[in-house]
Design a protein around this motif. Sequence first.
Motif, PDB file in Angstrom:
ATOM      1  N   VAL A 151     -28.955   8.309   2.977  1.00  0.00           N
ATOM      2  CA  VAL A 151     -30.095   9.053   2.444  1.00  0.00           C
ATOM      3  C   VAL A 151     -29.710   9.750   1.131  1.00  0.00           C
ATOM      4  N   GLY A 152     -28.471  10.174   1.040  1.00  0.00           N
ATOM      5  CA  GLY A 152     -28.007  10.849  -0.184  1.00  0.00           C
ATOM      6  C   GLY A 152     -28.255  12.352  -0.149  1.00  0.00           C
ATOM      7  N   GLU A 153     -28.333  12.930  -1.335  1.00  0.00           N
ATOM      8  CA  GLU A 153     -28.516  14.382  -1.508  1.00  0.00           C
ATOM      9  C   GLU A 153     -29.498  15.006  -0.511  1.00  0.00           C
ATOM     10  N   ALA A 154     -30.653  14.333  -0.395  1.00  0.00           N
ATOM     11  CA  ALA A 154     -31.744  14.879   0.414  1.00  0.00           C
ATOM     12  C   ALA A 154     -31.352  15.115   1.869  1.00  0.00           C
ATOM     13  N   SER A 155     -30.271  14.482   2.305  1.00  0.00           N
ATOM     14  CA  SER A 155     -29.870  14.636   3.709  1.00  0.00           C
ATOM     15  C   SER A 155     -29.310  16.043   3.967  1.00  0.00           C
ATOM     16  N   GLY A 156     -28.782  16.658   2.932  1.00  0.00           N
ATOM     17  CA  GLY A 156     -28.182  17.979   3.103  1.00  0.00           C
ATOM     18  C   GLY A 156     -26.920  17.950   3.957  1.00  0.00           C
ATOM     19  N   ALA A 157     -26.340  16.754   4.125  1.00  0.00           N
ATOM     20  CA  ALA A 157     -25.138  16.634   4.960  1.00  0.00           C
ATOM     21  C   ALA A 157     -23.997  17.443   4.364  1.00  0.00           C
ATOM     22  N   LYS A 158     -23.266  18.115   5.241  1.00  0.00           N
ATOM     23  CA  LYS A 158     -22.120  18.899   4.779  1.00  0.00           C
ATOM     24  C   LYS A 158     -20.836  18.206   5.192  1.00  0.00           C
ATOM     25  N   MET A 159     -19.876  18.192   4.262  1.00  0.00           N
ATOM     26  CA  MET A 159     -18.616  17.523   4.541  1.00  0.00           C
ATOM     27  C   MET A 159     -17.541  18.561   4.851  1.00  0.00           C
ATOM     28  N   THR A 160     -16.735  18.287   5.853  1.00  0.00           N
ATOM     29  CA  THR A 160     -15.619  19.181   6.185  1.00  0.00           C
ATOM     30  C   THR A 160     -14.366  18.621   5.517  1.00  0.00           C
ATOM     31  N   PRO A 161     -13.827  19.341   4.531  1.00  0.00           N
ATOM     32  CA  PRO A 161     -12.660  18.813   3.814  1.00  0.00           C
ATOM     33  C   PRO A 161     -11.499  18.538   4.775  1.00  0.00           C
ATOM     34  N   GLY A 162     -10.787  17.447   4.500  1.00  0.00           N
ATOM     35  CA  GLY A 162      -9.649  17.091   5.340  1.00  0.00           C
ATOM     36  C   GLY A 162     -10.038  16.251   6.538  1.00  0.00           C
ATOM     37  N   ARG A 163     -11.282  16.398   6.993  1.00  0.00           N
ATOM     38  CA  ARG A 163     -11.722  15.619   8.145  1.00  0.00           C
ATOM     39  C   ARG A 163     -12.704  14.520   7.732  1.00  0.00           C
ATOM     40  N   ASP A 164     -13.631  14.881   6.849  1.00  0.00           N
ATOM     41  CA  ASP A 164     -14.707  13.950   6.499  1.00  0.00           C
ATOM     42  C   ASP A 164     -14.442  13.262   5.170  1.00  0.00           C
ATOM     43  N   VAL A 165     -14.786  12.004   5.120  1.00  0.00           N
ATOM     44  CA  VAL A 165     -14.641  11.283   3.860  1.00  0.00           C
ATOM     45  C   VAL A 165     -15.815  10.316   3.705  1.00  0.00           C
ATOM     46  N   TYR A 166     -16.328  10.214   2.479  1.00  0.00           N
ATOM     47  CA  TYR A 166     -17.427   9.276   2.235  1.00  0.00           C
ATOM     48  C   TYR A 166     -16.902   7.850   2.180  1.00  0.00           C
ATOM     49  N   TRP A 167     -17.620   6.988   2.818  1.00  0.00           N
ATOM     50  CA  TRP A 167     -17.299   5.560   2.885  1.00  0.00           C
ATOM     51  C   TRP A 167     -17.087   4.992   1.480  1.00  0.00           C
ATOM     52  N   ASP A 168     -18.047   5.223   0.590  1.00  0.00           N
ATOM     53  CA  ASP A 168     -17.963   4.596  -0.743  1.00  0.00           C
ATOM     54  C   ASP A 168     -16.770   5.107  -1.534  1.00  0.00           C
ATOM     55  N   GLU A 169     -16.449   6.386  -1.363  1.00  0.00           N
ATOM     56  CA  GLU A 169     -15.324   6.954  -2.110  1.00  0.00           C
ATOM     57  C   GLU A 169     -13.991   6.400  -1.613  1.00  0.00           C
ATOM     58  N   LEU A 170     -13.870   6.292  -0.308  1.00  0.00           N
ATOM     59  CA  LEU A 170     -12.625   5.752   0.245  1.00  0.00           C
ATOM     60  C   LEU A 170     -12.519   4.254  -0.052  1.00  0.00           C
ATOM     61  N   ALA A 171     -13.641   3.566   0.063  1.00  0.00           N
ATOM     62  CA  ALA A 171     -13.644   2.114  -0.169  1.00  0.00           C
ATOM     63  C   ALA A 171     -13.131   1.805  -1.570  1.00  0.00           C
ATOM     64  N   ALA A 172     -13.513   2.630  -2.533  1.00  0.00           N
ATOM     65  CA  ALA A 172     -13.121   2.391  -3.931  1.00  0.00           C
ATOM     66  C   ALA A 172     -11.605   2.468  -4.114  1.00  0.00           C
ATOM     67  N   GLN A 173     -10.946   3.163  -3.200  1.00  0.00           N
ATOM     68  CA  GLN A 173      -9.486   3.300  -3.318  1.00  0.00           C
ATOM     69  C   GLN A 173      -8.715   2.210  -2.568  1.00  0.00           C
ATOM     70  N   MET A 174      -9.420   1.377  -1.853  1.00  0.00           N
ATOM     71  CA  MET A 174      -8.736   0.411  -0.988  1.00  0.00           C
ATOM     72  C   MET A 174      -8.336  -0.846  -1.759  1.00  0.00           C
ATOM     73  N   PRO A 175      -7.263  -1.507  -1.324  1.00  0.00           N
ATOM     74  CA  PRO A 175      -6.879  -2.769  -1.965  1.00  0.00           C
ATOM     75  C   PRO A 175      -7.964  -3.830  -1.742  1.00  0.00           C
ATOM     76  N   LYS A 176      -8.076  -4.773  -2.661  1.00  0.00           N
ATOM     77  CA  LYS A 176      -9.092  -5.820  -2.519  1.00  0.00           C
ATOM     78  C   LYS A 176      -8.535  -7.046  -1.791  1.00  0.00           C
ATOM     79  N   THR A 177      -7.415  -6.853  -1.151  1.00  0.00           N
ATOM     80  CA  THR A 177      -6.771  -7.969  -0.450  1.00  0.00           C
ATOM     81  C   THR A 177      -7.375  -8.161   0.935  1.00  0.00           C
ATOM     82  N   PRO A 178      -7.268  -9.381   1.465  1.00  0.00           N
ATOM     83  CA  PRO A 178      -7.749  -9.584   2.836  1.00  0.00           C
ATOM     84  C   PRO A 178      -6.948  -8.736   3.812  1.00  0.00           C
TER      85      PRO A 178
END
Length: 651
Positions: free
Chosen positions: A224-251
């Motif tokens: 949903v994005g911004e409108a969801s008002g979701a709160k992230m707990t640092p150290g515990r929560d991570v956004y899928w897209d942000e973590l995915a961008a850091q992952m290797p592109k290998t199988p």
Amino acid sequence: MSAESNQLDALLSESRVFPPSEAFRAQANFNDPSVYERAAADPEAYWAEQAQHLTWFEPFTKVLEWDPPHAKWFIGGKLNAAYNAVDRHREGPRKNKAAILWEGEPGDSRVYTYDMLGREVDRAAHMLHHLGVRKGDRVTIYLPMIPELAISVLACAKIGAIHSVVFGGFSAKSLRERILDADARVLITADAGWRRGGQIPLKANADEAVAGTAVEKVLVVRRVGEASGAKMTPGRDVYWDELAAQMPKTPYPAEPMDAEDVLFLLYTSGTTGKPKGIVHSTGGYLVGANTSLRSVFDLKDTDVFFCTADIGWVTGHTYVVYGPLTAGATVVMYEGAPDWPHRGRFWEIVEKYGVTIFYTAPTSIRTFMKWGPEIPAQYDLSSIRLMGSVGEPMNPEAWMWYHEHIGGGRAPIVDTWWQTETGCAMIAPLPGLVAAKPGSVTRPVPGISAAVLDEEGNPVELGHGGYLVITKPWPSMMRTIWRDDERFRRSYFGKFPGVYLAGDGARVDEDGYFWVLGRIDDVINVSGHRIGTMEVESALVDHPAVAEAAVIGRSHEVKGQAITAFVTVKEGVTADEALAKELKQHVVDKIGALARPEEIIFTAELPKTRSAKIMRRLLRDIAEGRVIGDTTTLADPGVIEELKKLYKEND
Ligand code: WTA
């Protein structure tokens, strides 16, 4: 069983028979009738043959070990479910074939080819690994019907982690209960989900659910994005897209799993208040799911398969993810409600993607009936060549309507009986071989032995009702209940030793056709979803105003069954409309919207036997307006008249 008997009489007088057309029979994958005898004569050989449709890293050396109630299938075999569902197709001509055609509720859409899906699954597997997930760990998934749900499931399978998907309609408390039972280390959720234009606060529920559990990391998909008002707990929560961008592109290498390694847990309701974690194996489950698509659903490479179930239920596991994908199909996945933004949404999707096989539940069909045939008539549904139904008995009127208005009087219908516990369709016609009778699930599929037994365990006479059982082990049968093998033994194999008790009543007619009557235990089937009466009762008595509660399922025109709660309140509490509303909301908060009682009836007393057991059957008789028979076992027969009056007033 008087309601069922009435229904059954109607069903048994149903004499219409719909044999497969010559054209359908000729093209069907399974069109040699001898398959039934062959499979019955040697089920192990039949299943071993079906298992060849999967890719095994190491072949199995033995088909079955049966030590009731425990079965092991395809012993010594090694395989990976995600490899079978995705990667093996990337290596051949299906590489650029559409695997998932996804339609979002607000109108956005995405297409994943097998190759693209494979890359996403690899990336998600890298993420899970990065978050500390290893083979055998449990990952709870609480997502809307977005591609990341299928991707998460497959990523778990790829690394050998056990997934436990919790339907997005469940409350924070239900989610928490399931996280605790599975002892999950990671939760995958979304900021929020879309539902009829509104939002489902998945992240907020997740925050409430994980506190104080073993969950260390929460992976959050931005839906949903911004409108969801979701709160992230640092150290515990991570956004899928942000973590995915850091992952290797290998199988990510597919973990070779033993055929008997657990693929997933899926919680379902039983007779007690505590949901059961149904355990499925990798090899047997996958063979069952894959075979079912080729046999019951006659799946071809050219098919576009649309199963309307949410992946939060077993139907979605088997018929959105593992079945069609291991068979290399194109799957349609839809995020939202059938009436959003309009009542033609399903048919619009069928037209848009040229759906060839359509699978839904009787409750949906009855809803479409109510909305009227003019709605589907506005769309081109001529691509549909086969249709299915699952979840509850399909009444002949619904069958005929489906046949005429969706199937154009042409597409065969497969009414499929099965359960979370059975893994895939067990009693259903093979559409090229078996004539359909509206309202009947016809006969067991090849390799499955079903029967209807009386109290003593003897087969009932033709036409008589009894316990629906499966008499021989089958590959996709549940292996146990997560961390409660004793309950598994007791619930499913306790009544008839060595025989699987389904918990449904059924009859067999003179043609050997099965007619399912519905649950015989304390499980209610609301719109095809299983809810335990005890779960709802516990939620009600948890409210400070409630002294006692008895919950029953009464027949309902559209939902199949609806929840009626009889409630007695504590001294000094005013039982009024406002309290009824509050109690309904309390159940929603405790379990989820799917368990909301349709009606709450306040009564001074509940009918009980002299040994203080609440007589639910009697309550059902009252709710369904039946004549009450013998009440001599009641401690206080006067209660009945009072209740009947109350029920009428409430109507
Ligand atoms: C009911 C859903 C009649 C039955 C796959 C069963 C059916 C329960 C049918 C399992 C059908 C499912 N006809 N009844 N075709 N299919 N049922 O675990 O009571 O959510 O025991 O699995 O649904 O529900 P579950």
